[in-house]
Every structure is written in C-alpha cells, then in structure tokens.
Design a protein around this motif. Structure first.
Motif, PDB file in Angstrom:
ATOM      1  N   SER A  78       7.483  -1.846  -0.295  1.00 13.37           N
ATOM      2  CA  SER A  78       7.567  -3.091  -0.960  1.00 13.37           C
ATOM      3  C   SER A  78       8.806  -2.923  -1.849  1.00 13.37           C
ATOM      4  O   SER A  78       9.097  -4.236  -2.502  1.00 13.37           O
ATOM      5  CB  SER A  78       6.372  -3.522  -1.763  1.00 13.37           C
ATOM      6  OG  SER A  78       6.107  -2.625  -2.866  1.00 13.37           O
ATOM      7  N   TYR A 110       3.207   0.197  -0.729  1.00 11.46           N
ATOM      8  CA  TYR A 110       3.839   0.296  -2.009  1.00 11.46           C
ATOM      9  C   TYR A 110       5.151   0.669  -1.968  1.00 11.46           C
ATOM     10  O   TYR A 110       6.167  -0.152  -2.415  1.00 11.46           O
ATOM     11  CB  TYR A 110       3.143   1.407  -2.934  1.00 11.46           C
ATOM     12  CG  TYR A 110       3.907   1.482  -4.320  1.00 11.46           C
ATOM     13  CD1 TYR A 110       4.099   0.244  -5.153  1.00 11.46           C
ATOM     14  CD2 TYR A 110       4.424   2.563  -4.615  1.00 11.46           C
ATOM     15  CE1 TYR A 110       5.077   0.466  -6.332  1.00 11.46           C
ATOM     16  CE2 TYR A 110       5.311   2.823  -5.707  1.00 11.46           C
ATOM     17  CZ  TYR A 110       5.420   1.765  -6.547  1.00 11.46           C
ATOM     18  OH  TYR A 110       6.190   1.832  -7.742  1.00 11.46           O
ATOM     19  N   GLU A 130       6.870   0.944   6.804  1.00  8.36           N
ATOM     20  CA  GLU A 130       5.610   1.096   6.202  1.00  8.36           C
ATOM     21  C   GLU A 130       4.893   2.196   7.315  1.00  8.36           C
ATOM     22  O   GLU A 130       4.340   3.293   7.074  1.00  8.36           O
ATOM     23  CB  GLU A 130       4.820  -0.194   6.150  1.00  8.36           C
ATOM     24  CG  GLU A 130       3.475  -0.001   5.300  1.00  8.36           C
ATOM     25  CD  GLU A 130       2.983  -1.235   5.026  1.00  8.36           C
ATOM     26  OE1 GLU A 130       1.546  -1.324   4.747  1.00  8.36           O
ATOM     27  OE2 GLU A 130       3.497  -2.412   4.971  1.00  8.36           O
ATOM     28  N   ASP A 154      -3.275  -1.733   0.187  1.00 11.82           N
ATOM     29  CA  ASP A 154      -3.305  -2.429  -1.365  1.00 11.82           C
ATOM     30  C   ASP A 154      -2.122  -1.562  -1.825  1.00 11.82           C
ATOM     31  O   ASP A 154      -2.203  -0.813  -2.370  1.00 11.82           O
ATOM     32  CB  ASP A 154      -4.536  -1.923  -1.853  1.00 11.82           C
ATOM     33  CG  ASP A 154      -4.919  -2.489  -3.245  1.00 11.82           C
ATOM     34  OD1 ASP A 154      -3.773  -2.776  -4.128  1.00 11.82           O
ATOM     35  OD2 ASP A 154      -5.918  -2.440  -3.740  1.00 11.82           O
ATOM     36  N   ILE A 155      -1.042  -2.707  -2.269  1.00 11.63           N
ATOM     37  CA  ILE A 155       0.065  -2.405  -2.984  1.00 11.63           C
ATOM     38  C   ILE A 155      -0.105  -1.754  -4.304  1.00 11.63           C
ATOM     39  O   ILE A 155       0.447  -0.755  -4.856  1.00 11.63           O
ATOM     40  CB  ILE A 155       1.113  -3.539  -2.842  1.00 11.63           C
ATOM     41  CG1 ILE A 155       1.763  -3.796  -1.563  1.00 11.63           C
ATOM     42  CG2 ILE A 155       2.329  -3.095  -3.800  1.00 11.63           C
ATOM     43  CD1 ILE A 155       2.592  -4.732  -1.159  1.00 11.63           C
ATOM     44  N   VAL A 156      -0.992  -2.371  -5.073  1.00 14.60           N
ATOM     45  CA  VAL A 156      -1.340  -1.890  -6.343  1.00 14.60           C
ATOM     46  C   VAL A 156      -2.044  -0.685  -6.409  1.00 14.60           C
ATOM     47  O   VAL A 156      -1.553   0.227  -7.251  1.00 14.60           O
ATOM     48  CB  VAL A 156      -2.139  -3.160  -7.162  1.00 14.60           C
ATOM     49  CG1 VAL A 156      -2.516  -2.691  -8.323  1.00 14.60           C
ATOM     50  CG2 VAL A 156      -1.559  -4.593  -7.141  1.00 14.60           C
ATOM     51  N   ASN A 199      -2.073   2.713   1.573  1.00 10.76           N
ATOM     52  CA  ASN A 199      -1.647   2.213   0.277  1.00 10.76           C
ATOM     53  C   ASN A 199      -0.314   2.797  -0.343  1.00 10.76           C
ATOM     54  O   ASN A 199       0.534   1.896  -0.728  1.00 10.76           O
ATOM     55  CB  ASN A 199      -2.772   2.359  -0.916  1.00 10.76           C
ATOM     56  CG  ASN A 199      -3.776   1.488  -0.451  1.00 10.76           C
ATOM     57  OD1 ASN A 199      -3.940   0.565   0.522  1.00 10.76           O
ATOM     58  ND2 ASN A 199      -4.951   1.944  -1.139  1.00 10.76           N
ATOM     59  N   GLY A 254      -1.628   1.563  -4.104  1.00 10.22           N
ATOM     60  CA  GLY A 254      -0.525   2.525  -3.858  1.00 10.22           C
ATOM     61  C   GLY A 254       0.348   2.938  -5.034  1.00 10.22           C
ATOM     62  O   GLY A 254       0.770   4.094  -5.135  1.00 10.22           O
ATOM     63  N   LYS A 255       0.738   2.010  -5.695  1.00  9.78           N
ATOM     64  CA  LYS A 255       1.589   1.992  -6.937  1.00  9.78           C
ATOM     65  C   LYS A 255       0.664   2.905  -8.084  1.00  9.78           C
ATOM     66  O   LYS A 255       1.448   3.961  -8.329  1.00  9.78           O
ATOM     67  CB  LYS A 255       2.017   0.727  -7.709  1.00  9.78           C
ATOM     68  CG  LYS A 255       2.651   0.976  -9.061  1.00  9.78           C
ATOM     69  CD  LYS A 255       2.953  -0.326  -9.500  1.00  9.78           C
ATOM     70  CE  LYS A 255       4.179  -0.278 -10.806  1.00  9.78           C
ATOM     71  NZ  LYS A 255       4.464  -1.575 -11.351  1.00  9.78           N
ATOM     72  N   SER A 256      -0.433   2.938  -8.225  1.00  5.58           N
ATOM     73  CA  SER A 256      -1.144   3.700  -9.085  1.00  5.58           C
ATOM     74  C   SER A 256      -1.402   4.974  -8.670  1.00  5.58           C
ATOM     75  O   SER A 256      -1.423   6.000  -9.489  1.00  5.58           O
ATOM     76  CB  SER A 256      -2.705   2.977  -9.370  1.00  5.58           C
ATOM     77  OG  SER A 256      -3.646   3.204  -8.443  1.00  5.58           O
TER      78      SER A 256
END
Length: 102
Positions: free
Chosen positions: A100, A97, A59, A25-27, A93, A29-31
């Motif tokens: 990406s 992220y 990755e 889950d990239i989102v 994650n 990972g960003k958080s």
C-alpha cells in the motif's frame, strides 16, 4: 459444454468471494511493521545499503518471500529470525501494508 462453463464461472465467483472475505488488514500490518523499519525504513524505503525497498512491491511476492524465509527455503540471517514466528495472517497483513505504500 454449457454445464462446464457454468461450473467454471460459479467456481471463479466462489473463489473471489472467499478471497475477498479474507482480505489482509493493512492497519494490522502497519502495527506489526515496526521491526521492519530498522532496515527497510518506516516508509518502506530502505535505510541500509543492499536492503530492498518494500514500498509498493507486489503483495503476493512479499508474502511469498516472507514464507520462504520462515520455512528456511530462503536464507538470510536476519530475515530468517524475523520471519520464523510470523503466522500466515501476519505475513498477509505485512505484505498488504508494504504494498500500500508509495
């Protein structure tokens, strides 16, 4: 021989379905990457000399390195402390992220 080939193809298809359903889950990972930004930059480009850029890195490589820091196989005073509490999902994650990013 055909039986072996069919079994192989079926195994590959099954493995691909399993790994696809467990995509990182990239989102998320960003958080989770906020703490990383202090050294590796908010966009994955390092802000501290001698600190690697993470943006666009492979990755699998990123996940492997975080797991090595977590286990103690790879030593770094800062990264070992940061990676220690991460679980496999958080690592996947984060790796997705940073991969990406450009």
């Amino acid at each position: 021989m055909q039986k072996i080939l069919r079994s192989f193809v079926l195994s590959v298809m099954l493995a691909s379905m399993v790994s696809g359903s467990m995509a990182a889950d990239i989102v998320a990972g960003k958080s989770r990457a906020g703490q990383c930004a202090a050294c590796h930059g908010p966009d994955g480009h390092a802000v501290i000399p001698q600190t690697p850029n993470l943006a666009g890195q492979d990755e699998d490589y990123l996940a492997e390195q975080l797991k090595a820091f977590r286990s103690g196989e790879r030593q770094n005073e800062t990264m070992s402390v940061i990676a220690k509490p991460l679980n496999d999902t958080e690592i996947a994650n984060l790796a997705a992220y940073f991969h990406s990013l450009k």
